[in-house]
Design an enzyme around this catalytic site. Structure first.
Site, short mmCIF file in Angstrom:
data_model
loop_
_atom_site.label_atom_id
_atom_site.label_comp_id
_atom_site.label_asym_id
_atom_site.label_seq_id
_atom_site.Cartn_x
_atom_site.Cartn_y
_atom_site.Cartn_z
N SER A 89 -12.37 6.16 -29.01
CA SER A 89 -13.68 5.54 -29.16
C SER A 89 -13.98 5.22 -30.62
O SER A 89 -13.89 6.09 -31.48
CB SER A 89 -14.75 6.50 -28.63
OG SER A 89 -16.02 6.10 -29.05
N GLN A 90 -14.38 3.98 -30.89
CA GLN A 90 -14.81 3.63 -32.25
C GLN A 90 -16.25 4.08 -32.49
O GLN A 90 -16.72 4.07 -33.62
CB GLN A 90 -14.69 2.11 -32.46
CG GLN A 90 -13.24 1.63 -32.56
CD GLN A 90 -13.15 0.14 -32.86
OE1 GLN A 90 -14.03 -0.64 -32.48
NE2 GLN A 90 -12.09 -0.26 -33.55
N ARG A 91 -16.93 4.48 -31.41
CA ARG A 91 -18.28 5.01 -31.59
C ARG A 91 -18.22 6.43 -32.12
O ARG A 91 -19.02 6.82 -32.96
CB ARG A 91 -19.04 5.05 -30.25
CG ARG A 91 -19.41 3.71 -29.69
CD ARG A 91 -20.23 3.86 -28.42
NE ARG A 91 -21.58 4.35 -28.69
CZ ARG A 91 -22.40 4.89 -27.78
NH1 ARG A 91 -21.97 5.05 -26.54
NH2 ARG A 91 -23.60 5.29 -28.09
N ARG A 121 1.61 -10.11 -16.84
CA ARG A 121 1.68 -9.92 -18.28
C ARG A 121 3.08 -10.09 -18.86
O ARG A 121 3.24 -10.11 -20.08
CB ARG A 121 1.13 -8.54 -18.66
CG ARG A 121 -0.32 -8.31 -18.21
CD ARG A 121 -1.31 -9.30 -18.85
NE ARG A 121 -2.70 -8.89 -18.57
CZ ARG A 121 -3.76 -9.51 -19.06
NH1 ARG A 121 -3.62 -10.59 -19.82
NH2 ARG A 121 -4.97 -9.10 -18.77
N SER A 135 0.83 -1.20 0.00
CA SER A 135 0.00 0.00 0.00
C SER A 135 0.87 1.26 0.00
O SER A 135 0.45 2.30 -0.49
CB SER A 135 -0.96 0.00 1.19
OG SER A 135 -0.24 -0.08 2.39
N ARG A 160 -9.16 -4.98 -18.65
CA ARG A 160 -9.69 -5.88 -17.63
C ARG A 160 -9.03 -5.64 -16.26
O ARG A 160 -9.51 -6.15 -15.26
CB ARG A 160 -9.52 -7.35 -18.06
CG ARG A 160 -10.38 -7.74 -19.25
CD ARG A 160 -11.87 -7.68 -18.92
NE ARG A 160 -12.25 -8.63 -17.90
CZ ARG A 160 -12.56 -9.90 -18.10
NH1 ARG A 160 -12.58 -10.38 -19.33
NH2 ARG A 160 -12.88 -10.69 -17.11
N ASN A 172 -1.27 3.02 -10.20
CA ASN A 172 -0.25 3.23 -9.18
C ASN A 172 0.80 2.12 -9.27
O ASN A 172 0.62 1.13 -9.98
CB ASN A 172 -0.88 3.37 -7.78
CG ASN A 172 -1.56 2.12 -7.31
OD1 ASN A 172 -1.07 1.01 -7.50
ND2 ASN A 172 -2.73 2.28 -6.68
#
Lengths: 211, 211, 211, 211
Positions: C79-81, C159, C45, C69, C148
């Site tokens: 954004s693809q919108r 990853r 922390s 995720r 953070n």
């Protein structure tokens, strides 16, 4: 519980949709086998789908101040601002004090003095939210706490460690026992048993320190 | 701070990549205009990219027990388990007590009795983590707290409300002032000013209750 | 960065308040020694007080769907919108395809067909948010991501594992390199190096599997 | 569900402990009255104690990419890395395309071309995790999603807004209907109905914009 977790696990790896998986989930042994394989690979998100709630009473505010630091849980705690103490407040005596008669008497006497002070402030018109400034960490509290199984494992790993304070250790132990799910037991252990080594600065010596 | 937030806002709606946007961000007025439009539409995630840290001292444990309930912030708080009080512990006197000389004396005397009890337990070999069971909510604490701007707005909206306790209200006010960012000021206000109505069960009457 | 983390670490265990600690923090070697001791005990922390932001471009939507995720990070993604593709959209070719000339040509031809389809929908008046239904996972995206240091370590541990997909592995590696903080390097490694064993269901064999 | 929420609400304001409250909770009307009073004051933490899980199928990856951005929920989604498509993949056709026969045919033809490309890559030995780079946003997915009632209200407030994309709006509507809890219905509405004004940059005009 098992069926939901199994469905979540299988959904990731299956061409079937979740309803089909859920409908076909019947063999507990097969379900447990998959779940265990998924969790032991560290894919804990699958057990987030199960949330459990505990009613906790007779714990000190010292203990709850530690518990509420876990940010992936939900808490509804008895408020000292809104609930005024009538008569002597309940309190918790730490074992290191309770086991010595003289210390215990001293502790009890101090709790009574504090209670008397609190009541005098209340009678003088001080609001409960301010009178509570004299209430000690020992004052007992109660709360409803909910968390998913991933967080329960996390809390167990940290708070069952012998370096945690006795009260939160005991509370965590009772939570795990109340859950009473055999398949989760290998995960509801001190972190050293998961890691294979102790990472604490001051080890209790139970498990070897990482070199 | 502005350039990062502006870059985040523009990245969502632009064919340019973030580096290009950042490199071309020069006009503060233009940046503020876009940022304001995005935030006032409720797209707060864009201001999560800025995190601020505060050093907080001379606040009661009563206050910090409220503060640490905000789960989107990070806390490093002085530990009563590990830091033993030497001599009289520092404490906070609530204004409803401090403004009355007789009550204040009673309060101070009680703090001294508690301190004496604490020191006697320590001298009897009780560990600090157990002796602290007698320490009151008034005991002062210090901590480092970090949060992103979205959480700061959330905390301000709740804790600047007149229904919040005076100490956390004051602390929140000082945090907002320390930040000293003009463009954020319209957001760092009690929730009623954002909503246009008061949703508290017991309203202070400042803003009309939702009918 | 070091001074803030050091102040957070010391605040927990010191009678001094955070401002005093910060003011007295001068010896980087001493600071690093304490920080390392605290982090290696699992008290992560304390490093949450530092948040870092990355501008990410030229990654596939397949990669960003994995990245977003991670729930302890903040994202502002193109954004693809709202952003309509003009002409051929940019895309990422996976190495297993790019290294074979015939496969690469097939891939490129398919991207062109999709782009043509997309443009025809747009010209027929279909809104960008619906035309994008034909856009592939390969379509490149850009975003600003902030997290953070605790979350960065978590992401790196997962990853950088050889079982993660090549693109997110590479992106994570580049993030860690861009951070360029020597003291963090021992933590920015695949999880197996932290644990001392591999917990993956299908291990790459680099580190021994837990028995 | 009601009893747990009621117990959580009462625990905050009562001298009774949670077990006693739970045991005495019998009158649904009285319970609902308290719960409504607490929630309408914004104390949403009391409804975090109830978590609900949904099995979602036949939604596009475009839709799930929006859904998984909600960070207070848990997801187990069908993986395109591990689940290889056999034959034509399932897909979702947006209504603006489906309602025009010519556009629909063009869309279907393109899905077939993409499927053919995908299968050719698989047959050439490209792993599924890389072949999926050609799969479109339209490809259908399925997942198990769990969230507490507070998050469900938050998602409903945002995603039932007419500015949300049709698919996630529909999915959210179906989730709320599946829950089928009358007492929650006043909260499971677009945000404008909660706020009394519209805060969107481009309003649909249903509710007046904040001046």
């Amino acid at each position: 519980m098992l069926k939901t977790v199994y469905t979540a696990c299988r959904t990731c790896y299956s061409a079937q949709n979740p309803e089909q998986i859920y409908a076909g989930a019947e063999d507990p042994e097969k379900m447990l086998k998959l779940i265990d394989r998924v969790i032991s690979s560290g894919h804990y998100s699958t057990i987030e789908h199960i949330q459990v709630s505990f009613a906790v009473s007779n714990v000190s505010r010292a203990c709850t101040h530690q518990l509420v630091r876990h940010r992936h849980a939900s808490f509804s705690q008895k408020s000292q601002r809104y609930v005024q103490e009538k008569g002597q407040f309940d309190y918790i005596i730490p074992p290191t004090i309770a086991r010595d008669e003289a210390l215990k008497e001293k502790f009890t006497a101090l709790m009574e003095q504090i209670s008397q002070g609190y009541q005098e402030f209340i009678q003088s018109g001080v609001p409960a939210e301010d009178a509570r400034f004299v209430l000690p960490n020992a004052a007992s509290s109660s709360l409803v706490v909910s968390m998913n199984l991933r967080e329960l494992i996390h809390i167990a790993n940290l708070r069952l460690c012998t370096r945690a304070q006795y009260e939160i250790r005991l509370m965590t132990k009772l939570m795990c026992e109340a859950l009473d799910e055999k398949w989760l037991e290998p995960y509801l252990v001190p972190k050293c048993e998961r890691l294979g080594f102790c990472d604490e600065d001051k080890s209790c010596g139970r498990v070897k320190v990482k070199s």
